[in-house]
Design a protein around this motif. Structure first.
Motif, PDB file in Angstrom:
ATOM      1  N   UNK A  62       5.186 -12.364   3.380  1.00 37.84           N
ATOM      2  CA  UNK A  62       3.998 -12.541   2.332  1.00 37.84           C
ATOM      3  C   UNK A  62       3.856 -11.269   1.452  1.00 37.84           C
ATOM      4  N   UNK A  63       3.891 -11.533   0.317  1.00 31.39           N
ATOM      5  CA  UNK A  63       3.992 -10.285  -0.692  1.00 31.39           C
ATOM      6  C   UNK A  63       2.295  -9.818  -0.658  1.00 31.39           C
ATOM      7  N   UNK A  64       2.096  -8.469  -1.186  1.00 33.95           N
ATOM      8  CA  UNK A  64       0.705  -7.995  -1.457  1.00 33.95           C
ATOM      9  C   UNK A  64       0.179  -9.086  -2.229  1.00 33.95           C
ATOM     10  N   UNK A  65      -1.175  -9.289  -1.748  1.00 35.68           N
ATOM     11  CA  UNK A  65      -2.014  -8.509  -1.073  1.00 35.68           C
ATOM     12  C   UNK A  65      -1.965  -8.552   0.480  1.00 35.68           C
ATOM     13  N   UNK A  66      -1.119  -9.351   1.069  1.00 36.19           N
ATOM     14  CA  UNK A  66      -0.699  -9.380   2.433  1.00 36.19           C
ATOM     15  C   UNK A  66      -0.443  -8.174   3.003  1.00 36.19           C
ATOM     16  N   UNK A  67      -0.690  -7.815   4.185  1.00 34.91           N
ATOM     17  CA  UNK A  67      -0.302  -6.453   4.638  1.00 34.91           C
ATOM     18  C   UNK A  67       1.035  -6.308   5.208  1.00 34.91           C
ATOM     19  N   UNK A  68       1.831  -7.290   4.883  1.00 33.88           N
ATOM     20  CA  UNK A  68       3.501  -7.335   5.504  1.00 33.88           C
ATOM     21  C   UNK A  68       4.268  -6.329   4.983  1.00 33.88           C
TER      22      UNK A  68
ATOM     23  N   UNK B 164       3.604   5.305  12.060  1.00 32.77           N
ATOM     24  CA  UNK B 164       2.389   4.178  12.438  1.00 32.77           C
ATOM     25  C   UNK B 164       1.655   4.283  11.008  1.00 32.77           C
ATOM     26  N   UNK B 165       1.135   2.915  10.598  1.00 34.27           N
ATOM     27  CA  UNK B 165       0.459   2.714   9.352  1.00 34.27           C
ATOM     28  C   UNK B 165      -0.876   3.831   9.502  1.00 34.27           C
ATOM     29  N   UNK B 166      -1.687   4.047  10.532  1.00 33.65           N
ATOM     30  CA  UNK B 166      -2.817   5.048  10.622  1.00 33.65           C
ATOM     31  C   UNK B 166      -2.314   6.381  10.275  1.00 33.65           C
ATOM     32  N   UNK B 167      -1.032   7.021  10.377  1.00 28.99           N
ATOM     33  CA  UNK B 167      -0.508   8.055   9.947  1.00 28.99           C
ATOM     34  C   UNK B 167      -0.036   8.110   8.535  1.00 28.99           C
ATOM     35  N   UNK B 168      -0.026   7.238   7.834  1.00 31.29           N
ATOM     36  CA  UNK B 168       0.489   6.946   6.428  1.00 31.29           C
ATOM     37  C   UNK B 168      -0.366   6.875   5.514  1.00 31.29           C
ATOM     38  N   UNK B 169      -0.092   7.535   4.312  1.00 37.21           N
ATOM     39  CA  UNK B 169      -0.929   7.479   3.211  1.00 37.21           C
ATOM     40  C   UNK B 169      -0.069   6.617   2.093  1.00 37.21           C
ATOM     41  N   UNK B 170      -0.946   5.772   1.386  1.00 40.39           N
ATOM     42  CA  UNK B 170      -0.360   4.982   0.389  1.00 40.39           C
ATOM     43  C   UNK B 170      -0.953   5.131  -1.017  1.00 40.39           C
ATOM     44  N   UNK B 171      -0.219   5.160  -1.996  1.00 40.40           N
ATOM     45  CA  UNK B 171      -0.611   5.422  -3.295  1.00 40.40           C
ATOM     46  C   UNK B 171      -0.573   4.260  -4.181  1.00 40.40           C
ATOM     47  N   UNK B 172      -1.350   3.639  -4.640  1.00 38.84           N
ATOM     48  CA  UNK B 172      -1.556   2.387  -5.424  1.00 38.84           C
ATOM     49  C   UNK B 172      -2.345   2.266  -6.753  1.00 38.84           C
ATOM     50  N   UNK B 173      -1.850   1.522  -7.722  1.00 37.05           N
ATOM     51  CA  UNK B 173      -2.700   1.584  -8.988  1.00 37.05           C
ATOM     52  C   UNK B 173      -3.251   0.197  -9.280  1.00 37.05           C
ATOM     53  N   UNK B 174      -3.054  -0.970  -8.256  1.00 35.61           N
ATOM     54  CA  UNK B 174      -3.636  -2.131  -8.634  1.00 35.61           C
ATOM     55  C   UNK B 174      -4.405  -2.553  -7.330  1.00 35.61           C
ATOM     56  N   UNK B 175      -5.386  -3.276  -7.563  1.00 37.62           N
ATOM     57  CA  UNK B 175      -6.393  -3.951  -6.619  1.00 37.62           C
ATOM     58  C   UNK B 175      -5.657  -4.727  -5.508  1.00 37.62           C
ATOM     59  N   UNK B 176      -4.816  -5.705  -5.890  1.00 38.75           N
ATOM     60  CA  UNK B 176      -4.031  -5.944  -5.166  1.00 38.75           C
ATOM     61  C   UNK B 176      -3.099  -5.290  -3.998  1.00 38.75           C
ATOM     62  N   UNK B 177      -2.461  -4.110  -4.678  1.00 40.38           N
ATOM     63  CA  UNK B 177      -1.936  -3.243  -3.754  1.00 40.38           C
ATOM     64  C   UNK B 177      -2.588  -2.456  -3.003  1.00 40.38           C
TER      65      UNK B 177
ATOM     66  N   UNK C  37      -5.357  -3.554  -1.720  1.00 36.82           N
ATOM     67  CA  UNK C  37      -5.882  -4.412  -0.430  1.00 36.82           C
ATOM     68  C   UNK C  37      -4.692  -4.557   0.532  1.00 36.82           C
ATOM     69  N   UNK C  38      -3.285  -4.763  -0.057  1.00 37.46           N
ATOM     70  CA  UNK C  38      -2.262  -4.842   0.852  1.00 37.46           C
ATOM     71  C   UNK C  38      -2.158  -3.459   1.825  1.00 37.46           C
ATOM     72  N   UNK C  39      -2.313  -2.275   1.204  1.00 34.93           N
ATOM     73  CA  UNK C  39      -2.219  -1.053   2.136  1.00 34.93           C
ATOM     74  C   UNK C  39      -3.370  -0.982   3.152  1.00 34.93           C
ATOM     75  N   UNK C  40      -4.715  -1.302   2.485  1.00 33.79           N
ATOM     76  CA  UNK C  40      -5.608  -1.034   3.323  1.00 33.79           C
ATOM     77  C   UNK C  40      -5.545  -2.233   4.653  1.00 33.79           C
ATOM     78  N   UNK C  41      -5.260  -3.452   4.407  1.00 39.09           N
ATOM     79  CA  UNK C  41      -5.203  -4.322   5.306  1.00 39.09           C
ATOM     80  C   UNK C  41      -4.083  -3.944   6.447  1.00 39.09           C
ATOM     81  N   UNK C  42      -3.138  -3.037   5.925  1.00 35.77           N
ATOM     82  CA  UNK C  42      -1.955  -2.719   6.982  1.00 35.77           C
ATOM     83  C   UNK C  42      -2.351  -1.456   7.688  1.00 35.77           C
ATOM     84  N   UNK C  43      -3.501  -0.871   7.314  1.00 34.20           N
ATOM     85  CA  UNK C  43      -4.005   0.235   7.932  1.00 34.20           C
ATOM     86  C   UNK C  43      -3.947   1.678   7.482  1.00 34.20           C
ATOM     87  N   UNK C  44      -3.180   1.602   6.506  1.00 29.91           N
ATOM     88  CA  UNK C  44      -2.618   2.813   5.671  1.00 29.91           C
ATOM     89  C   UNK C  44      -4.168   3.468   4.900  1.00 29.91           C
ATOM     90  N   UNK C  45      -4.237   4.792   4.722  1.00 34.22           N
ATOM     91  CA  UNK C  45      -5.210   5.018   3.968  1.00 34.22           C
ATOM     92  C   UNK C  45      -4.823   5.232   2.397  1.00 34.22           C
TER      93      UNK C  45
END
Length: 235
Positions: free
Chosen positions: A156-162, A174-187, A189-197
């Motif tokens: 499943x693509x973003x906004x799913x966490x897969x 570990x997702x909780x030890x990982x930072x994500x940098x995103x520029x779209x709401x869908x992205x 949502x995906x990173x947040x749902x996966x547990x990334x900051x």
């Protein structure tokens, strides 16, 4: 990264040491969103769905092309022409190869991560071929060798966490030890749902939309993220 609040560069969320970073590609690593949405808007206008580049950005940015096609057909009330996606892929590839540039500040940011031994990857709803085109044209391709992840790699693509879960695990993080940098709401949502900051890069989308989607903070320039790597080193 220390447990104190990050005050530099205007970042105010409670920081901690992250073991890796996952970047979105389009709009974060490469300045491609305006180019591809210009092409897409032109094709949609040709088939009877008048669309400006700005409208395309607001509606389609961050989606897979399969989802973009679904939206188009919903709005048209009929099937899109069979050649719409093939025409887009050819026109977008040519436009990107000619016009795409790296996002301002990304090279210095990657250099800072390399200097601190912090691993990073890219996770995009775009296909691998598109990433090879844009990252290759901007000189960034080799920096993500073996660390390029596409929605085509997961169920499943973003906004799913897969996709973000896949990227973090492939990097041994570990997702909780990982930072994500995103520029779209869908992205976001995906990173947040996966547990990334998630830090939102608010260049094309308002900070409010990115924060609502789950970003902990936003930046207007990638150079502001240097504050994250300039915290005290771990003991």
């Amino acid at each position: 990264m220390s447990s104190s609040a990050v005050k530099s560069a205007g970042l105010s969320f409670k920081a901690r040491r992250y073991h890796g970073v996952v970047f979105d590609c389009d709009g974060v690593l490469v300045d491609s969103e305006r180019i591809t949405n210009r092409v897409w808007a032109g094709l949609l206008t040709e088939i009877g769905l008048p669309t400006t580049t700005e409208q395309s950005l607001a509606t389609y940015m961050g989606n897979t092309m399969a989802r973009c096609l679904e939206i188009v057909e919903e709005r048209l009330g009929r099937a899109a022409p069979d050649d719409l996606l093939p025409r887009f892929h050819v026109a977008a590839r040519d436009a990107l190869a000619r016009d795409v540039v790296a996002v301002e500040g990304i090279v210095a940011l990657l250099d800072a991560l390399d200097a601190r031994g912090i691993p990073y990857a890219v996770a995009s709803n775009g296909e691998h071929e598109k990433m090879r085109t844009t990252l290759g044209a901007t000189g960034l391709l080799s920096r993500f060798e073996g660390r390029r992840f596409s929605a085509s790699d997961v169920a499943h693509p973003k906004p799913a966490p897969d996709l973000y879960l896949h990227a973090a695990r492939a990097m041994g993080l570990e997702p909780t030890d990982t930072l994500a940098v995103e520029d779209s709401p869908l992205g976001v949502q995906a990173a947040h749902a996966a547990g990334l900051t998630v830090v939102g890069y608010a260049e094309l989308v308002s900070p409010e939309r990115l924060m609502t989607a789950g970003a902990v903070t936003t930046v207007a320039q990638l150079s502001q993220l240097h504050g994250l790597w300039e915290m005290d080193e771990p003991k």
